[in-house]
Scaffold this motif. Structure first.
Motif, PDB file in Angstrom:
ATOM      1  N   SER A  44      -3.325   6.290 -12.688  1.00 59.25           N
ATOM      2  CA  SER A  44      -3.924   5.462 -11.631  1.00 59.25           C
ATOM      3  C   SER A  44      -4.368   4.115 -12.200  1.00 59.25           C
ATOM      4  CB  SER A  44      -5.128   6.183 -11.013  1.00 59.25           C
ATOM      5  OG  SER A  44      -4.724   7.429 -10.505  1.00 59.25           O
ATOM      6  N   ILE A  45      -4.856   4.135 -13.431  1.00 58.04           N
ATOM      7  CA  ILE A  45      -5.290   2.880 -14.053  1.00 58.04           C
ATOM      8  C   ILE A  45      -4.091   1.966 -14.296  1.00 58.04           C
ATOM      9  CG2 ILE A  45      -6.195   1.938 -16.224  1.00 58.04           C
ATOM     10  CD1 ILE A  45      -8.167   4.349 -16.116  1.00 58.04           C
ATOM     11  N   PHE A  46      -2.994   2.562 -14.713  1.00 57.81           N
ATOM     12  CA  PHE A  46      -1.773   1.768 -14.861  1.00 57.81           C
ATOM     13  C   PHE A  46      -1.422   1.074 -13.546  1.00 57.81           C
ATOM     14  CE2 PHE A  46       0.868   1.509 -18.546  1.00 57.81           C
ATOM     15  CZ  PHE A  46       0.284   2.381 -19.458  1.00 57.81           C
ATOM     16  N   VAL A  47      -1.463   1.871 -12.481  1.00 55.84           N
ATOM     17  CA  VAL A  47      -1.157   1.306 -11.165  1.00 55.84           C
ATOM     18  C   VAL A  47      -2.153   0.204 -10.830  1.00 55.84           C
ATOM     19  CG1 VAL A  47      -1.043   1.818  -8.689  1.00 55.84           C
ATOM     20  CG2 VAL A  47      -0.082   3.431 -10.342  1.00 55.84           C
ATOM     21  N   GLY A  48      -3.431   0.491 -11.111  1.00 56.90           N
ATOM     22  CA  GLY A  48      -4.485  -0.477 -10.822  1.00 56.90           C
ATOM     23  C   GLY A  48      -4.305  -1.777 -11.600  1.00 56.90           C
ATOM     24  N   ILE A  49      -3.950  -1.647 -12.866  1.00 57.45           N
ATOM     25  CA  ILE A  49      -3.760  -2.851 -13.691  1.00 57.45           C
ATOM     26  C   ILE A  49      -2.575  -3.659 -13.181  1.00 57.45           C
ATOM     27  CG2 ILE A  49      -3.021  -3.612 -15.997  1.00 57.45           C
ATOM     28  CD1 ILE A  49      -4.856  -1.491 -17.174  1.00 57.45           C
ATOM     29  N   ASN A  50      -1.552  -2.968 -12.751  1.00 57.27           N
ATOM     30  CA  ASN A  50      -0.385  -3.666 -12.186  1.00 57.27           C
ATOM     31  C   ASN A  50      -0.759  -4.436 -10.924  1.00 57.27           C
ATOM     32  OD1 ASN A  50       1.967  -3.360 -13.784  1.00 57.27           O
ATOM     33  ND2 ASN A  50       1.890  -1.177 -13.363  1.00 57.27           N
ATOM     34  N   ILE A  51      -1.551  -3.779 -10.094  1.00 54.19           N
ATOM     35  CA  ILE A  51      -1.985  -4.449  -8.858  1.00 54.19           C
ATOM     36  C   ILE A  51      -2.821  -5.684  -9.205  1.00 54.19           C
ATOM     37  CG2 ILE A  51      -3.454  -4.204  -6.809  1.00 54.19           C
ATOM     38  CD1 ILE A  51      -2.669  -1.213  -6.835  1.00 54.19           C
ATOM     39  N   PHE A  52      -3.711  -5.501 -10.189  1.00 53.91           N
ATOM     40  CA  PHE A  52      -4.579  -6.598 -10.578  1.00 53.91           C
ATOM     41  C   PHE A  52      -3.768  -7.772 -11.137  1.00 53.91           C
ATOM     42  CE2 PHE A  52      -7.573  -8.577 -13.671  1.00 53.91           C
ATOM     43  CZ  PHE A  52      -8.489  -9.036 -12.738  1.00 53.91           C
ATOM     44  N   SER A  53      -2.761  -7.439 -11.948  1.00 48.16           N
ATOM     45  CA  SER A  53      -1.952  -8.536 -12.506  1.00 48.16           C
ATOM     46  C   SER A  53      -1.141  -9.215 -11.403  1.00 48.16           C
ATOM     47  CB  SER A  53      -1.056  -8.049 -13.641  1.00 48.16           C
ATOM     48  OG  SER A  53      -0.287  -6.967 -13.235  1.00 48.16           O
ATOM     49  N   MET A 109       0.827  -1.197   0.000  1.00 45.99           N
ATOM     50  CA  MET A 109       0.000   0.000   0.000  1.00 45.99           C
ATOM     51  C   MET A 109       0.866   1.253   0.000  1.00 45.99           C
ATOM     52  SD  MET A 109      -3.107  -0.679  -0.393  1.00 45.99           S
ATOM     53  CE  MET A 109      -3.863   0.895  -0.056  1.00 45.99           C
ATOM     54  N   THR A 110       1.983   1.173   0.743  1.00 43.50           N
ATOM     55  CA  THR A 110       2.883   2.333   0.806  1.00 43.50           C
ATOM     56  C   THR A 110       3.413   2.661  -0.590  1.00 43.50           C
ATOM     57  OG1 THR A 110       3.515   1.568   2.984  1.00 43.50           O
ATOM     58  CG2 THR A 110       4.869   3.300   2.021  1.00 43.50           C
ATOM     59  N   THR A 111       3.778   1.588  -1.310  1.00 44.22           N
ATOM     60  CA  THR A 111       4.302   1.788  -2.668  1.00 44.22           C
ATOM     61  C   THR A 111       3.268   2.477  -3.554  1.00 44.22           C
ATOM     62  OG1 THR A 111       5.482  -0.280  -2.374  1.00 44.22           O
ATOM     63  CG2 THR A 111       5.415   0.622  -4.604  1.00 44.22           C
ATOM     64  N   ILE A 112       2.034   2.003  -3.437  1.00 44.37           N
ATOM     65  CA  ILE A 112       0.970   2.592  -4.259  1.00 44.37           C
ATOM     66  C   ILE A 112       0.790   4.059  -3.903  1.00 44.37           C
ATOM     67  CG2 ILE A 112      -1.506   2.501  -4.747  1.00 44.37           C
ATOM     68  CD1 ILE A 112      -1.322  -0.527  -4.069  1.00 44.37           C
ATOM     69  N   PHE A 113       0.774   4.339  -2.593  1.00 44.68           N
ATOM     70  CA  PHE A 113       0.573   5.712  -2.150  1.00 44.68           C
ATOM     71  C   PHE A 113       1.696   6.614  -2.660  1.00 44.68           C
ATOM     72  CE2 PHE A 113       1.285   9.119   0.951  1.00 44.68           C
ATOM     73  CZ  PHE A 113       0.044   9.743   0.891  1.00 44.68           C
ATOM     74  N   VAL A 114       2.924   6.145  -2.519  1.00 45.50           N
ATOM     75  CA  VAL A 114       4.071   6.947  -2.967  1.00 45.50           C
ATOM     76  C   VAL A 114       4.025   7.138  -4.486  1.00 45.50           C
ATOM     77  CG1 VAL A 114       6.592   6.976  -3.177  1.00 45.50           C
ATOM     78  CG2 VAL A 114       5.537   6.312  -1.022  1.00 45.50           C
ATOM     79  N   THR A 115       3.651   6.087  -5.196  1.00 44.88           N
ATOM     80  CA  THR A 115       3.553   6.195  -6.657  1.00 44.88           C
ATOM     81  C   THR A 115       2.529   7.244  -7.063  1.00 44.88           C
ATOM     82  OG1 THR A 115       4.051   3.841  -6.809  1.00 44.88           O
ATOM     83  CG2 THR A 115       3.141   4.884  -8.778  1.00 44.88           C
ATOM     84  N   LEU A 116       1.351   7.188  -6.429  1.00 43.15           N
ATOM     85  CA  LEU A 116       0.300   8.139  -6.779  1.00 43.15           C
ATOM     86  C   LEU A 116       0.696   9.569  -6.392  1.00 43.15           C
ATOM     87  CD1 LEU A 116      -2.929   6.125  -5.896  1.00 43.15           C
ATOM     88  CD2 LEU A 116      -2.021   6.671  -8.152  1.00 43.15           C
ATOM     89  N   LEU A 117       1.352   9.699  -5.230  1.00 43.22           N
ATOM     90  CA  LEU A 117       1.789  11.037  -4.817  1.00 43.22           C
ATOM     91  C   LEU A 117       2.826  11.582  -5.805  1.00 43.22           C
ATOM     92  CD1 LEU A 117       1.254  13.052  -2.496  1.00 43.22           C
ATOM     93  CD2 LEU A 117       3.347  12.203  -1.413  1.00 43.22           C
ATOM     94  N   GLY A 118       3.728  10.694  -6.211  1.00 35.37           N
ATOM     95  CA  GLY A 118       4.736  11.093  -7.207  1.00 35.37           C
ATOM     96  C   GLY A 118       4.078  11.508  -8.508  1.00 35.37           C
ATOM     97  N   TYR A 169      -3.312  -4.017 -22.726  1.00 36.45           N
ATOM     98  CA  TYR A 169      -4.580  -3.391 -22.333  1.00 36.45           C
ATOM     99  C   TYR A 169      -4.347  -1.948 -21.885  1.00 36.45           C
ATOM    100  CZ  TYR A 169      -9.219  -3.128 -20.155  1.00 36.45           C
ATOM    101  OH  TYR A 169     -10.504  -2.777 -19.822  1.00 36.45           O
ATOM    102  N   ALA A 170      -3.344  -1.783 -21.037  1.00 36.75           N
ATOM    103  CA  ALA A 170      -3.037  -0.432 -20.550  1.00 36.75           C
ATOM    104  C   ALA A 170      -2.662   0.482 -21.707  1.00 36.75           C
ATOM    105  CB  ALA A 170      -1.908  -0.493 -19.531  1.00 36.75           C
TER     106      ALA A 170
END
Lengths: 533, 326
Positions: free
Chosen positions: B305-314, B1-10, B261-262
């Motif tokens: 965010s969708i890129f991040v989401g797709i990565n999480i999903f994969s 979750m921290t990684t996702i948060f930092v990625t989105l903040l970046g 897809y992305a």
């Protein structure tokens, strides 16, 4: 991206140039007009704020004005619409309008002088970009309660800050900002004192022939008949304008009969479609001018003989007959043809001998470095390159600086350019719209910050001509007023650091069964209600 | 979750800085060149540009966290509502395109690997090569000319025929889905006729990528010793290929499909322009050209965010297919 888009257009043009598409004429219903156009500039339908081409097209068909143009006789000038008559006081400062009977909003409410008062007042109070069209008559948010007054349901009184030519005032009232909205409905939808502005962005409550039924930004605008419209019922009961970016796609749709009108055909597609059965091209002169302007802070460019040389060394006919073919015609005055006071004089023909002679007689016989600032639009870049070529033959060291519209505009407004190459379209259908910016600059100091005036942007001090411009807006004899603008332009052509070069021609492709499609000429916008199929 | 948060903040920081360092005057973009100096200054303050940069960033982050991307100067509407309108169009197109790419591309890749060197392999490689090397807009234009202009097999630009516009009240924003849910069969047929060509086109490019990668992965597996063992054990070719070899490339394929897809979600700009498809790619592009930075930044954040989401999903799919990933 621009380059890619251009490439796309060129690629498809090349692809389908010799390809015959089976024509299926008039698949659209007889009572429906389907148009392909670029409408991504629509931000709002609120007449107090709308100032874009596509928005004006919608507004003209949705909102009536006190006075308006007859699309089938644009040359006749403004005609009564919501106001059946008007009288001007002896001192020329008060115009009293008598409202016409029988006009109704699409909501079913009758149009009264109260609605006109509300509409004009809110345009001043909201102070959006086009508000200057009204505030130039002295209306301010503080004084509108006294200067724009409905004395009863049928009478509206406008009190100006000084006498103006009535034609000037009425011409301004024909523009989009003069659209009359339904006060009751607008105020029912008021949020935080916005006089219904947010709601009117996406909704329409006018008394024009149509009402907006649906708008999807960048996608389509759908208009249906206003059931309460006072005039003759239009033949087109529904109008759909689709946002189609690519010229080639518009062409395919037109050839297939899926649309009635294609409004953004490239010269290549116009040429390709010219002989197609069931399709015709209709040319219409519009108000947009293409010009170059020289910053008078640049010592060399402030030399009149240098400017004469540059004007003579522009290949006007060569450009209009090649890459601008069909899209622009040579025009060298600041008023577009068909405007009051317009002239056809072409004092500058491409003549390198005369240009060289003028340069030799200037203080800069060897010319020098000149930078042309131009935005990244293909036709403008082509013009800049043509000037670079011919001015280069004079010995000038010409650099073309291409930037985004915002970049070039920033430099222009900050008076940091050498030569600015750009376009200018009238804001309202009166000669003062262009005279007041090309030939008016009462204070040339940097501190004045008159960024809205083209003369100021080029640091051109013209006290006498500014006075002449002011004199023309108070001349009530229309013929004499026209003559004043003619004189003004002839002087401007010779002395100004502006080289007006071209006037736009709009080439619309349409089915041969489409009649009376009037894009608005140089003075107004499109009128769907007179179209027949 | 921290990684996702930092990625989105970046992502927020980068998009914010792009908006500020672009050589575009946001005030002029809003009010146009005809506005007076007073209107300019009023708008300058209204946009908060008189505030220090860090304050502007804080306000920006706060607003984005509340789903407020500001107002689009081009459409005059909230960017969030614009995105809610245009994104489903792209989602629908990209999903159908990816589906097309997967359904044809994966079997084609497997077949090419199993029949390596045969005419099937040659065709698969040729199809992949064309898909890789042909500019997408060119194929789009040819497709439009042939299938719409000349043959008339499919409908032209746009999402639906003019007679069906506005009939279906949006539920998901995806016209195919909404028309089915509403029982509007004619609208569905019209929408399908409009989407089939651009979706096939996008699908072809996915197919080219997916089939090439599938072939490559499969070849690696087919040369493995466990495949020889399986064959020695007398398993059928079907079991060898699909039960063993293919089973072991699923993880890699998930990555490939997710990437494809992305890419379609954010990279179908030209297709959207050619087919007048009102999707997010076209939205961001035209906003950029109109200096509408709120719209550009909003769209970029959504895509990011969708890129991040797709990565999480994969990642989740990895764990599902390969318990060792847990």
């Amino acid at each position: 991206m621009k380059t890619e888009n251009t490439f796309v257009a060129l690629a498809l043009a090349a692809l389908i140039a010799g390809t015959a598409v089976p024509h299926a004429q008039a698949d659209t219903p007889a009572n429906m007009l389907v148009i392909a156009s670029r409408i991504d500039d629509i931000k709002t339908f609120d007449p107090a704020e709308s100032f874009e081409f596509a928005g004006s097209d919608v507004s003209r068909n949705v909102y009536e004005r006190l006075v308006n143009f007859d699309p089938l006789n644009l040359d006749a000038g403004y005609q009564p619409q919501l106001a059946e008559s008007w009288i001007v006081s002896d001192d020329g400062m008060t115009i009293t309008f008598t409202m016409a009977q029988g006009h109704m909003f699409s909501t079913g409410n009758p149009v009264t002088a109260m609605d006109a008062e509300f509409s004009l007042r809110r345009a001043v109070v909201l102070n959006k970009t086009p508000s200057f069209i009204l505030t130039q008559f002295g209306f301010t948010p503080e004084n509108v309660a006294k200067t724009i007054v409905a004395t009863d349901d049928m009478t509206l009184v406008l009190t100006l800050d000084q006498p103006y030519a009535v034609s000037f005032v009425l011409n301004c009232l024909t523009s989009t900002i003069g659209g009359i909205v339904d006060m009751q409905v607008a105020m029912e939808n008021e949020v935080d004192g916005d006089m219904g502005s947010a709601w009117l962005r996406t909704n329409s409550v006018g008394s024009g022939p149509y009402k907006v039924v649906d708008w999807k930004p960048n996608e389509s605008v759908l208009m249906d008949l206003n059931p309460n419209y006072n005039g003759n019922s239009p033949a087109m009961e529904r109008v759909i304008v689709q946002h189609i970016q690519e010229s080639a796609t518009q062409r395919l749709q037109l050839e297939r009969g899926d649309i009635d009108v294609a409004r953004n055909l490239s010269p290549a597609d116009v040429a390709g479609i010219a002989d197609v059965e069931g399709v015709k091209i209709v040319d219409e002169l519009r108000g947009r001018l293409m010009y170059f302007a020289a910053n008078q802070k640049n010592e060399m460019l402030s030399d009149p003989m240098v400017m004469e040389a540059l004007k003579l060394a522009a290949d006007y006919e060569g450009m209009s007959n090649s890459f601008l073919k069909g899209q622009y015609t040579v025009h060298q005055a600041f008023l577009p043809r068909t405007f009051l006071g317009a002239i056809d004089d072409l004092p500058f023909n491409y003549d390198m001998d005369m240009a060289s002679e003028a340069l030799a007689n200037s203080g800069f016989p060897n010319c020098g470095p000149v930078a042309i600032s131009v935005r990244d639009a293909q036709e403008r870049i082509n013009i800049a390159q043509s000037l670079q070529n011919t001015w280069g033959q004079l010995g000038c060291d010409v650099e073309v600086i291409v930037g985004t519209g915002a970049q070039t505009l920033d430099r222009y407004r900050a008076r940091e350019h050498d030569i600015y190459l750009g376009a200018w379209g009238p804001d309202y259908p009166d000669p003062n719209t262009n005279a007041g910016t090309f030939a008016f600059n009462p204070d040339n100091s940097d501190e004045a910050g008159a960024t809205g005036l083209l003369a100021w942007r080029n640091a051109w001090a013209l006290p006498e001509m500014s006075n002449d411009t002011l004199a023309a807006v108070v001349e009530n004899d229309t013929e004499a007023r026209g003559a004043m603008y003619e004189t003004l332009q002839r002087e401007f052509q010779i002395t100004a650091p502006f080289g007006v070069m071209f006037q736009q021609i709009e080439q619309n492709g349409m089915g041969t069964n489409v009649e009376n499609f009037v894009a608005g000429g140089a003075t107004t916008a499109v009128s769907y209600w007179v179209v027949k199929k | 979750m921290t990684t996702i948060f930092v990625t989105l903040l970046g992502l927020l920081f980068v998009t914010f800085m792009i908006g500020r360092v672009m050589p575009i005057d946001p005030v002029l973009a809003v009010i146009g060149e005809r506005a007076t100096q007073a209107q300019y200054e009023e708008t300058f303050i209204a946009l908060g540009l008189d505030q220090p940069l860090m304050v502007q960033f804080w306000i920006y982050v706060r607003d984005v966290m509340h789903g407020d991307f500001g107002q689009s100067i081009r459409t005059g509407q909230e960017v969030s509502s614009d995105i809610a309108r245009v994104f489903p169009a792209t989602f629908e197109l990209a999903t159908l395109g990816t589906l097309f790419g997967v359904v044809i591309g994966v079997p084609l890749g497997v077949l090419a690997a199993v029949r390596r060197g045969t005419w099937i392999d040659q065709i698969a490689r040729f199809v992949g090569l064309i898909g890789y090397s042909m500019p997408i807009f060119w194929l789009g234009l040819v497709g439009l000319l042939v299938f719409y202009g000349i043959l008339g097999w499919v409908s032209g630009p746009g999402r639906v025929g003019i007679f069906y516009q506005g009939i279906v009240e949006p539920i998901t924003g995806m016209l195919l889905v909404d028309s089915l849910l509403r029982g509007e069969w004619d609208v569905f047929k019209s929408a399908f006729s409009h989407i089939i060509l651009p979706a096939s086109l996008l699908g072809y490019f996915s197919l080219a990528y997916i089939s090439r990668m599938t072939r490559s992965f499969m070849l690696e597996q087919m040369n493995s010793e466990y495949i020889i063992t399986a064959r020695v054990k007398g398993l059928s070719e079907w079991q060898v290929v699909w039960g063993h070899a293919f089973r072991n490339i699923r993880i890699q394929l998930i990555t490939v499909i997710a990437l494809a897809y992305a890419n379609l979600l954010e990279g179908s700009v030209l297709t959207e322009i050619i087919f007048a498809w009102p999707g997010i790619g076209q939205y961001i592009t035209t906003s950029l050209l109109a200096n509408d930075m709120n719209a550009v930044l909003g769209g970029t954040i959504v895509i990011g965010s969708i890129f991040v989401g797709i990565n999480i999903f994969s990642d989740l799919l990895y764990r599902f297919f390969d318990p060792r990933a847990k």
